[in-house]
Design an enzyme around this catalytic site. Sequence first.
Site, PDB file in Angstrom:
ATOM      1  N   GLY A 164       0.720  -1.299  -0.034  1.00 43.03           N
ATOM      2  CA  GLY A 164      -0.153   0.059  -0.116  1.00 43.03           C
ATOM      3  C   GLY A 164       0.768   1.178  -0.169  1.00 43.03           C
ATOM      4  CD  GLU A 200       7.541  -4.841  -8.278  1.00 44.14           C
ATOM      5  OE1 GLU A 200       6.754  -5.803  -7.943  1.00 44.14           O
ATOM      6  OE2 GLU A 200       7.041  -3.735  -8.280  1.00 44.14           O
ATOM      7  CE  LYS A 201      12.811  -0.367 -16.555  1.00 42.68           C
ATOM      8  NZ  LYS A 201      14.070   0.131 -16.734  1.00 42.68           N
ATOM      9  CE  LYS A 237      -6.860   1.423  -4.492  1.00 44.50           C
ATOM     10  NZ  LYS A 237      -7.267   0.035  -4.115  1.00 44.50           N
ATOM     11  CD  GLU A 275      -3.135  -3.182  -4.675  1.00 46.20           C
ATOM     12  OE1 GLU A 275      -1.827  -2.827  -4.972  1.00 46.20           O
ATOM     13  OE2 GLU A 275      -4.000  -2.992  -3.589  1.00 46.20           O
ATOM     14  CD  GLU A 288       1.211  -4.237  -2.330  1.00 43.66           C
ATOM     15  OE1 GLU A 288      -0.073  -4.195  -1.774  1.00 43.66           O
ATOM     16  OE2 GLU A 288       2.142  -3.370  -2.457  1.00 43.66           O
ATOM     17  NE  ARG A 292      -8.510  -4.401   1.920  1.00 37.24           N
ATOM     18  CZ  ARG A 292      -7.352  -4.085   1.333  1.00 37.24           C
ATOM     19  NH1 ARG A 292      -6.198  -4.768   1.729  1.00 37.24           N
ATOM     20  NH2 ARG A 292      -7.208  -3.124   0.670  1.00 37.24           N
ATOM     21  CB  VAL A 295     -12.859   0.849   0.160  1.00 36.59           C
ATOM     22  CG1 VAL A 295     -13.758   2.127   0.343  1.00 36.59           C
ATOM     23  CG2 VAL A 295     -12.033   0.743   1.575  1.00 36.59           C
ATOM     24  NE  ARG A 339     -11.684   4.339  -1.453  1.00 35.01           N
ATOM     25  CZ  ARG A 339     -10.628   3.550  -0.902  1.00 35.01           C
ATOM     26  NH1 ARG A 339     -10.108   3.842   0.014  1.00 35.01           N
ATOM     27  NH2 ARG A 339     -10.412   2.416  -1.636  1.00 35.01           N
TER      28      ARG A 339
HETATM   29  C1  MV4 Z   1       5.153   0.526  -8.189  1.00 33.26           C
HETATM   30  C2  MV4 Z   1       5.141   1.877  -9.004  1.00 33.26           C
HETATM   31  C3  MV4 Z   1       5.834   1.899 -10.106  1.00 33.26           C
HETATM   32  N1  MV4 Z   1       6.773   0.971 -10.500  1.00 33.26           N
HETATM   33  N2  MV4 Z   1       5.813  -0.381  -8.488  1.00 33.26           N
HETATM   34  C4  MV4 Z   1       2.464   2.253  -4.731  1.00 33.26           C
HETATM   35  C5  MV4 Z   1       1.716   1.305  -3.766  1.00 33.26           C
HETATM   36  C6  MV4 Z   1       1.755   0.111  -3.798  1.00 33.26           C
HETATM   37  N3  MV4 Z   1       0.712  -0.744  -4.019  1.00 33.26           N
HETATM   38  C7  MV4 Z   1       2.781  -0.081  -5.138  1.00 33.26           C
HETATM   39  N4  MV4 Z   1       3.095   1.208  -5.743  1.00 33.26           N
HETATM   40  C8  MV4 Z   1       3.573   1.334  -6.619  1.00 33.26           C
HETATM   41  N5  MV4 Z   1       4.689   0.600  -7.156  1.00 33.26           N
HETATM   42  C9  MV4 Z   1       6.761  -0.417  -9.759  1.00 33.26           C
HETATM   43  N6  MV4 Z   1       7.329  -1.228 -10.118  1.00 33.26           N
HETATM   44  C10 MV4 Z   1       4.380   2.917  -8.502  1.00 33.26           C
HETATM   45  C11 MV4 Z   1       3.676   2.493  -7.622  1.00 33.26           C
HETATM   46  C12 MV4 Z   1       2.751   3.744  -7.045  1.00 33.26           C
HETATM   47  C13 MV4 Z   1       1.328   3.672  -7.241  1.00 33.26           C
HETATM   48  C14 MV4 Z   1       0.729   2.445  -7.261  1.00 33.26           C
HETATM   49  C15 MV4 Z   1      -0.925   2.581  -7.452  1.00 33.26           C
HETATM   50  C16 MV4 Z   1      -1.565   3.579  -7.375  1.00 33.26           C
HETATM   51  C17 MV4 Z   1      -0.845   4.685  -6.875  1.00 33.26           C
HETATM   52  C18 MV4 Z   1       0.475   4.725  -6.895  1.00 33.26           C
HETATM   53  C19 MV4 Z   1       1.106   6.032  -6.446  1.00 33.26           C
HETATM   54  C20 MV4 Z   1       2.659   6.028  -6.442  1.00 33.26           C
HETATM   55  C21 MV4 Z   1       3.316   4.912  -6.500  1.00 33.26           C
END
Ligand code: MV4
Length: 456
Positions: A164, A200-201, A237, A275, A288, A292, A295, A339
Amino acid sequence: MFRKVLVANRGEIALRVINACKEMGIRTVAVYSEADKGSLHVRFADEAICIGPPRSAESYLNVPAVISAAEIADVDAIHPGYGLLSENANFAEVCRASNIKFIGPPPEVIRLMGEKDKARAAMKKAKVPILPGSDGVLAGEEEALKAAKDVGYPVILKASAGGGGRGMRICRTAEELPNLYNAASSEALNAFGNGDMYMEKFIERPRHIEFQILADQHGNVQVLHERECSIQRRHQKLIEEAPSLQVTPKIREEIAKTLRKSLSDIGYQNAGTIEFLMDEDGKLYFIEMNTRIQVEHPVTEMITGIDLVKAQLRIAAGEKLSTILPAEIPLRGHAIECRINAEHPEKFTPSAGKITAFNLPGGNGVRVDTAQYSEGVVPPYYDSLIGKLIVHASNREEAMNKMQRALDQFVVQGIHTTIPLHMKIFQDEEFRKGDFDTKFMERFFDREKEKAAAQA
Ligand code: MV4
């Protein structure tokens, strides 16, 4: 089916679960903190038990208090809602040991998905697409440098125990990697008691797209399409919709096919969300899994016509998916959720207090999930979500217009809410086009500032 269920949550989701139980003829037990005596989840449950002082750690997160209430009320099952104890594998284990059905997946699966590097490895093994990255946990900064060289910069370092958005670092060069790695790892150790990091990339402008699944206790898995959740700020969100305009029927079916097999292999049970990030080329990559009800589950309910909480109860009681779901999952029209948080709309600071006036919008295709009411109190101790406004229409354009009308009729006085912010977002050209990514809110606030400066 269960005779009696304890709802281990508060607010709108507690009421949502109580409503599902009532419609199924199941008796309900609410638990509440001293701050929630006047809450609707307490009023509308068949029984209610006070489990402690206002602070969550001493009430809603207090496992012995929740289990004692369940034993005193003699329930068959506990629904954990979202947040709080919903993804606590130890709590699910205590439920099992107490002969109370935890409405969710088995503790082993909750634990697997809670360790993000292990979840990634499990999905890779099950042929779900993942981003290039490290093979499991990084042993130290040396191995991190080596992995980054293979993956190619920019990379993102993530805490295995995070999720998250907590415990992440974006790393653009080899020079800055050692410091970022060590800072992130010690921060994770401090915050989660576990300093394990994986890599991760890094995707610069991803969209956040998630797939809803249901899995029964007999190895059957169904995918209830996707939700688009890119409109967020600081990993909170703000707006979710279903379906995603960017997911083609072909991609939707490909992902669904892979997920049906992989989650069956993993032994998943009950409701879950997978996700993904979508890159600039429209490709989806697993990041991820949430074990559960979420929301934003109502947008999926609106486009599929399936009640996800009732499905959770029936699955937990042992029913087969084939008796719960139609052979093909419908995808009808477009749904959007806003929300509604008790927050200052620009500063995003919590706004607790008494609601002095409250009017809910209604009409065709409008749904409000809330446990608030006029004269209700928003305590300062919990999440600031006070309700969700959901609309359903035949397409995105009509859904947006319906949302604007409904937001205009949603009156909350006495506290600040995010309603004015939502009204502005629904007037934004980029939002209306539907072509946005997770950086949308940053660009939106920049535009708002420019507009304000031009007016001054
Ligand atoms: C990332 C990413 C870019 N590249 N992973 C943020 C929450 C977490 N669930 C994973 N996240 C991210 N992972 C890679 N390899 C960018 C984010 C990210 C993001 C992801 C989903 C929704 C909002 C976000 C806001 C900032 C960064």
